[in-house]
Design a protein around this motif. Structure first.
Motif, short mmCIF file in Angstrom:
data_model
loop_
_atom_site.label_atom_id
_atom_site.label_comp_id
_atom_site.label_asym_id
_atom_site.label_seq_id
_atom_site.Cartn_x
_atom_site.Cartn_y
_atom_site.Cartn_z
N GLN A 151 -62.16 -34.23 -18.11
CA GLN A 151 -62.25 -33.69 -19.46
C GLN A 151 -63.13 -32.46 -19.45
O GLN A 151 -64.10 -32.39 -18.70
CB GLN A 151 -62.80 -34.72 -20.44
CG GLN A 151 -64.25 -35.06 -20.26
CD GLN A 151 -64.42 -36.43 -19.65
OE1 GLN A 151 -63.46 -37.13 -19.42
NE2 GLN A 151 -65.65 -36.81 -19.39
N SER A 152 -62.76 -31.48 -20.26
CA SER A 152 -63.54 -30.26 -20.35
C SER A 152 -64.36 -30.29 -21.63
O SER A 152 -63.83 -30.18 -22.72
CB SER A 152 -62.61 -29.05 -20.37
OG SER A 152 -63.33 -27.92 -20.82
N PRO A 153 -65.70 -30.43 -21.50
CA PRO A 153 -66.55 -30.45 -22.70
C PRO A 153 -66.42 -29.18 -23.53
O PRO A 153 -66.43 -29.21 -24.75
CB PRO A 153 -67.95 -30.60 -22.15
CG PRO A 153 -67.79 -31.21 -20.81
CD PRO A 153 -66.48 -30.67 -20.28
N ARG A 154 -66.27 -28.04 -22.83
CA ARG A 154 -66.21 -26.78 -23.54
C ARG A 154 -64.96 -26.69 -24.41
O ARG A 154 -64.99 -26.11 -25.49
CB ARG A 154 -66.22 -25.65 -22.50
CG ARG A 154 -66.59 -24.31 -23.04
CD ARG A 154 -66.79 -23.34 -21.88
NE ARG A 154 -68.14 -23.39 -21.35
CZ ARG A 154 -68.45 -23.23 -20.06
NH1 ARG A 154 -67.49 -23.04 -19.17
NH2 ARG A 154 -69.69 -23.26 -19.66
N ASP A 155 -63.88 -27.26 -23.94
CA ASP A 155 -62.61 -27.16 -24.67
C ASP A 155 -62.26 -28.45 -25.41
O ASP A 155 -61.26 -28.48 -26.13
CB ASP A 155 -61.50 -26.82 -23.68
CG ASP A 155 -61.82 -25.58 -22.88
OD1 ASP A 155 -61.80 -24.49 -23.46
OD2 ASP A 155 -62.15 -25.70 -21.68
N ARG A 156 -63.06 -29.50 -25.21
CA ARG A 156 -62.81 -30.79 -25.85
C ARG A 156 -61.39 -31.29 -25.57
O ARG A 156 -60.74 -31.87 -26.44
CB ARG A 156 -63.03 -30.70 -27.36
CG ARG A 156 -64.48 -30.49 -27.75
CD ARG A 156 -64.67 -30.52 -29.25
NE ARG A 156 -64.41 -29.26 -29.86
CZ ARG A 156 -65.34 -28.32 -30.09
NH1 ARG A 156 -66.60 -28.55 -29.75
NH2 ARG A 156 -65.03 -27.20 -30.66
N SER A 157 -60.91 -31.05 -24.37
CA SER A 157 -59.54 -31.40 -24.01
C SER A 157 -59.50 -31.89 -22.57
O SER A 157 -60.37 -31.55 -21.77
CB SER A 157 -58.63 -30.17 -24.10
OG SER A 157 -58.55 -29.72 -25.42
N PRO A 158 -58.42 -32.65 -22.25
CA PRO A 158 -58.20 -32.96 -20.83
C PRO A 158 -57.90 -31.68 -20.07
O PRO A 158 -57.29 -30.76 -20.61
CB PRO A 158 -56.97 -33.87 -20.86
CG PRO A 158 -56.87 -34.37 -22.26
CD PRO A 158 -57.45 -33.30 -23.13
N PHE A 201 -60.46 -35.24 -31.29
CA PHE A 201 -60.59 -33.78 -31.22
C PHE A 201 -59.22 -33.10 -31.26
O PHE A 201 -59.05 -32.06 -31.90
CB PHE A 201 -61.33 -33.35 -29.94
CG PHE A 201 -62.76 -33.83 -29.88
CD1 PHE A 201 -63.54 -33.89 -31.03
CD2 PHE A 201 -63.33 -34.24 -28.68
CE1 PHE A 201 -64.86 -34.33 -30.98
CE2 PHE A 201 -64.64 -34.68 -28.62
CZ PHE A 201 -65.41 -34.73 -29.77
N ILE A 255 -69.32 -34.83 -24.53
CA ILE A 255 -68.31 -34.01 -25.19
C ILE A 255 -68.51 -34.15 -26.69
O ILE A 255 -68.48 -35.26 -27.22
CB ILE A 255 -66.89 -34.47 -24.85
CG1 ILE A 255 -66.69 -34.44 -23.34
CG2 ILE A 255 -65.86 -33.58 -25.51
CD1 ILE A 255 -65.26 -34.60 -22.92
N LEU A 293 -61.38 -37.70 -27.40
CA LEU A 293 -60.43 -36.63 -27.07
C LEU A 293 -59.23 -36.69 -28.02
O LEU A 293 -58.72 -35.65 -28.46
CB LEU A 293 -59.97 -36.75 -25.62
CG LEU A 293 -61.01 -36.35 -24.56
CD1 LEU A 293 -60.50 -36.68 -23.17
CD2 LEU A 293 -61.37 -34.88 -24.66
N ARG A 353 -58.16 -30.58 -34.18
CA ARG A 353 -57.76 -29.20 -33.86
C ARG A 353 -56.43 -28.88 -34.54
O ARG A 353 -56.26 -27.83 -35.14
CB ARG A 353 -57.64 -29.07 -32.35
CG ARG A 353 -57.43 -27.67 -31.84
CD ARG A 353 -57.74 -27.57 -30.34
NE ARG A 353 -57.18 -28.70 -29.63
CZ ARG A 353 -57.89 -29.47 -28.79
NH1 ARG A 353 -59.14 -29.21 -28.55
NH2 ARG A 353 -57.32 -30.47 -28.17
N VAL A 399 -54.84 -29.65 -21.72
CA VAL A 399 -53.80 -30.40 -22.42
C VAL A 399 -54.22 -30.52 -23.88
O VAL A 399 -55.16 -31.25 -24.20
CB VAL A 399 -53.59 -31.79 -21.79
CG1 VAL A 399 -52.47 -32.53 -22.51
CG2 VAL A 399 -53.29 -31.66 -20.31
N ARG A 400 -53.57 -29.78 -24.76
CA ARG A 400 -53.99 -29.75 -26.16
C ARG A 400 -53.44 -30.93 -26.95
O ARG A 400 -54.12 -31.48 -27.81
CB ARG A 400 -53.54 -28.43 -26.80
CG ARG A 400 -54.23 -27.21 -26.20
CD ARG A 400 -55.73 -27.31 -26.36
NE ARG A 400 -56.38 -26.04 -26.05
CZ ARG A 400 -57.67 -25.83 -26.22
NH1 ARG A 400 -58.46 -26.80 -26.65
NH2 ARG A 400 -58.19 -24.66 -25.94
#
Lengths: 375, 300
Positions: free
Chosen positions: A106-113, B111, B188, B108, B115, A141-142
Motif C-alpha cells: 500500500q502506498s501511504p502517499r496515494d492511499r492506494s494499493p 479511501f 495510512i 483502503l 476519492r 490501483v484506484r
C-alpha cells in the motif's frame, strides 16, 4: 507480522497456483543433507523474518549432501539481526534465464494499493531503483476491484518483457488478488525466476500481514513469526499493553503513543536513559495499575516519571491506578508526576494526598527531576 | 460548503455509534461546547431519542431526513468500513474515523470510495478536530478552556495526548488556537500532515502553525516540501527521537524501518524548509512568538 519464506510459499503462493521450487523444511543438518541427496545442486536458506539474508550469509549454495549439511550447521548455529533461524529451507537450484521483481503493497502517499514490477529482479528494490530510472514500473490501483490481466499488461508496457507479457500479466493480477484476500501489507516475489521454457517460479517471497486484520486471518496469524519479546514484554502483551524494554534506568509511564515517546525523548534530552516504552492510551488507560506493576518489575529502575495528559484517557482514573499499584507493591524508588487534561483536578489532589507533593507543572521538570534522581 | 478538516460551528455533525458508552460521553461534551450535532446512528435503536438527538438506523436513513456535513465514528474496528461507506454513499463529504486498529484493507476501500465521491476522511486513529470557541468532534478535551482557547495558531498532530499537551503549552503562553487537526496515528491516513498544513495555510484565521510529528513514514518530509513555499511561520516537534529502530511505538505508523522514517530525516527536511524544530514541547510557544512578533506588533 511477517511470515517465513517457506510458509509464504507453501501456504499463500502454492495454493493460489503460483509455482514454487520443491523445497524441504529442515530443522537440523542431517535433514538438510538428506534433502540435498534428493535434490542435487541446491540452495540452503535461513528461515528468518527479515530481509538481506544473502548479505548476512544466510543463503548458501551447496553441491551435494556434505556441503548442504555444513551450510545448515553454520546457519542454524547463528543469529541474523537478532533472529535465530527456526530451520533452513533447502531448494533445488534452477537454471533460470531471467529474474523479475514483483510486489503489491500500500502506498501511504496515494492511499492506494501499489503494484510494482521490474525486469531487474534479484536485488533489493532500493538497489533496483538506484540502478537507474525507467527500470521500475509503479501502478496505483484506484478502484480496488479493478486490477486484472489487462490492467497488468499495461503496467508491463516498455519493460522489455513482451515475449512473456501475457503470462507475467496473469501473474501480477493473481498476486494482487492474493494480496487482497490475505490482508497483506506487503507481498513481494523477488526474484520471480524465468526458466528456459519461459515458465515462472517464485524463488523468494516476503509476506507481511496487517496486525489489525489478524482477527479475520486466523490461519496466517498462527503462522506469523512473533517478535522476540522479553519476559516483561510478554506479560504486557498478555495484558493487552504495549511495553518495549530499553536499556536505561528511568521508568516511563504515560498515556498515548505520542506523549509516551516524547517522555522517553525528554529523559534522553536531559541526559538520562529511559528504561522502557509503555503507553496506556486508548482503551488501556484503565489498566494503569497493571501497567505500573510491569514498569516496576524492571530491576534496573532507579526512578520513575509518570506523565499524563488526558484527552480520551481520564487522568483521575489513571492516577488512581498508580496509587493502587504503589500501595500494593510498595516500591522504594522516587516517582515524579506531571498531570494535565481530563480529570486533572481529582488526579492532582489524589497524588498530593498520597505522595505528599503536587505534580510538576511542566513535564520537562518532572523528567529532569527523575533523571537527576536516577544518576 | 465546509472548511473541513478545519471544523466550524456551522458544520452539521452525525455521530455514528452515538448510543455506546464512549459515543454518549463524548457527544455530551461536544454538545456542551456548542458543536452542531444533529443526529446519531445505531442500527438496532432507530427511532429513539438519545441526548436529545434523533437516532437513525444508518447514515442513509438520517440523510433522508436532514442535511449532514460531517460523520464522526464511534464504532469498533470491524464495523468502520461499513459505517464509512454508508456515510459516503449517503452523501456526507467529511468523515472523522476515531477508531484504532482498523484493518488497512478496510481503510483502503474507504479511501477509494471517498476519492470517487469527493469526500475527505480524517484518520483513522485520530483524536479529532477542535476549533476553540466554536466546536469540537472526537475524543479531545475540547471543552477544557485551560487547554484550548480561541486564537490564531493552527496545530496539526498525529497524537491526541501530545497534541493536547502542545495546546496547553500554547494557551498558557497566551497563544490561542485557530484550529486543532488531529490527523491520526495510523500508517495510512485520509488526511496527511501536508494536506492539513495546506488547509491551515489557506485559513485566514490562522497566523502560524505548529506541526506535531512522529517517527515513521514520510509525512513530515512531504509536508516540509510544502512548508518551504509558505509565508506563515511553522514550528515543529517530532516525537520518537529516542525510540529504538524496528519497534512499533504504540501507533501503527510509528516505526523506523530500513532507515526510513527516522527522526534525523524528518528534522533535516523540516529545517531545510525553514521550519523551526524544537527539542522539547515546552519550547514551542517561544519559538512561535519569535517568529510571530513582526506580524503581531502588539505582542512584541
Amino acid at each position: 507480522m511477517n511470515l517465513l519464506e517457506y510458509h509464504a510459499k507453501t501456504e499463500i503462493l502454492a495454493p493460489a497456483g503460483i509455482p514454487v521450487p520443491a523445497g524441504a523444511w529442515c530443522e537440523n543438518p542431517d535433514a538438510a543433507a538428506n534433502a540435498a541427496r534428493r535434490l542435487g545442486q541446491c540452495v540452503v536458506k535461513a528461515q528468518i523474518p527479515v530481509g538481506k539474508r544473502g548479505r548476512m550469509g544466510g543463503v548458501r549454495m551447496a553441491d551435494g549432501p556434505d556441503e548442504a549439511r555444513a551450510a545448515a550447521e553454520d546457519i542454524l548455529s547463528r543469529t541474523f539481526a537478532g533472529h535465530r533461524p527456526a530451520a533452513v529451507l533447502v531448494e533445488p537450484r534452477l537454471p533460470l534465464i531471467g529474474e523479475f521483481y514483483c510486489a503489491v503493497l500500500q502506498s501511504p502517499r496515494d492511499r492506494s494499493p501499489l503494484v510494482m514490477f521490474s525486469p531487474a529482479g534479484g536485488m533489493d528494490i532500493e538497489e533496483i531503483a538506484a540502478a537507474g530510472s525507467g527500470t521500475v514500473a509503479r501502478h496505483l490501483v484506484r478502484d480496488l476491484d479493478r486490477f486484472d490481466a489487462t490492467a497488468a499488461a499495461a503496467v508491463l508496457e516498455g519493460m522489455g518483457v513482451d515475449h512473456v507479457k501475457p503470462a507475467l500479466a496473469d501473474f501480477l493480477a493473481r498476486l494482487y488478488r492474493l494480496w487482497r484476500r490475505t490482508d497483506a501489507e506487503l507481498i513481494e516475489v523477488n526474484p520471480l525466476a524465468e526458466l528456459a521454457d519461459y515458465s515462472f517460479v517464485a524463488l523468494d517471497c516476503k509476506f507481511i500481514l496487517d496486525d489489525a486484520a489478524s482477527f479475520r486471518q486466523p490461519a496466517l496469524t498462527a503462522r506469523a513469526v512473533a517478535d522476540p519479546l522479553t519476559t516483561i514484554e510478554q506479560h504486557a502483551a498478555a495484558l493487552g499493553l504495549k511495553y518495549i524494554a530499553l536499556d536505561g534506568n528511568v521508568g516511563v509511564l504515560a498515556n498515548g503513543a505520542g506523549l509516551t515517546m516524547t517522555t522517553m525523548d525528554m529523559v534522553s534530552h536531559f541526559g538520562g536513559r529511559p528504561a522502557n516504552f509503555l503507553e496506556i492510551g486508548g482503551d488501556a488507560y484503565v489498566k494503569a495499575e497493571s501497567a505500573l506493576a510491569l514498569v516496576l518489575g524492571n530491576p534496573n529502575l532507579r526512578s520513575l516519571v509518570v506523565n499524563f495528559c488526558g484527552a480520551f484517557a481520564r487522568t483521575d482514573v489513571m492516577a488512581r491506578g498508580v496509587v493502587e499499584a504503589w500501595r500494593r507493591l510498595k516500591p522504594t524508588i522516587p516517582v515524579f508526576f506531571s498531570v494535565h487534561g481530563t480529570g486533572e483536578d481529582e488526579a492532582v489532589s489524589l497524588i498530593r494526598s498520597e505522595f505528599g507533593s503536587a505534580p510538576f507543572d511542566l513535564m520537562e521538570d518532572a523528567v529532569r527531576a527523575a533523571v537527576e534522581a536516577a544518576s | 460548503m465546509t472548511a473541513f478538516p478545519i471544523l466550524r460551528r456551522s458544520d452539521r455533525v452525525l455521530i455514528q455509534g452515538v448510543t455506546g458508552a464512549q459515543g454518549t460521553f463524548w457527544t455530551g461534551h461536544m454538545l456542551g461546547v456548542g458543536t452542531n450535532v444533529v443526529a446519531g446512528t445505531n442500527p438496532k435503536r432507530a427511532g429513539v431519542t438519545h441526548l436529545g438527538l434523533p437516532v437513525f438506523a444508518s447514515a442513509s436513513a438520517a440523510l433522508a431526513r436532514m442535511e449532514v456535513d460531517i460523520a464522526v465514528m464511534f464504532v469498533p474496528p470491524q464495523a468502520v468500513k461499513d459505517a464509512a461507506l454508508d456515510a459516503i454513499e449517503a452523501g456526507i463529504r467529511g468523515l472523522v474515523v476515531l477508531t484504532e486498529h482498523v484493518p488497512v484493507h478496510d481503510m483502503l476501500a474507504v479511501f477509494s470510495s471517498a476519492r470517487a465521491s469527493g469526500a475527505r476522511v480524517v484518520g483513522a486513529n485520530t483524536a479529532g478536530l477542535v476549533t476553540p470557541g466554536e466546536a469540537f468532534v472526537g475524543i479531545m478535551p475540547g471543552h477544557n478552556t485551560n487547554i484550548f482557547r480561541p486564537g490564531r495558531i493552527g496545530v496539526i498532530s498525529r497524537s491526541g495526548s501530545l497534541g493536547t499537551l502542545v495546546c496547553l503549552n500554547l494557551t498558557r503562553a497566551g497563544l490561542g488556537q485557530s484550529s486543532f487537526i488531529g490527523i491520526g496515528g495510523d500508517a495510512i491516513l485520509g488526511t496527511t500532515t501536508e494536506e492539513a498544513l495546506q488547509a491551515l495555510d489557506h485559513d485566514f484565521r490562522t497566523d502560524a502553525i505548529v506541526l506535531v510529528g512522529e517517527i515513521g513514514g514520510a509525512m513530515e518530509e512531504d509536508a516540509a516540501r510544502y512548508a518551504a513555499t509558505m509565508a506563515k511561520p511553522v514550528a515543529a516537534f517530532i516525537a520518537g527521537r529516542a525510540a529504538p529502530p524496528g519497534r512499533r511505538m504504540g501507533h501503527a505508523g510509528a516505526i523506523v524501518e530500513a532507515g526510513a522514517g527516522s527522526y534525523a530525516s524528518k528534522r533535516a527536511a523540516l529545517e531545510r524548509a525553514g521550519v523551526t524544530v524544537v527539542d522539547t514541547p515546552h519550547a514551542i510557544p517561544a519559538a512561535l512568538a519569535t517568529r510571530l512578533s513582526p506580524l503581531v506588533p502588539e505582542r512584541a
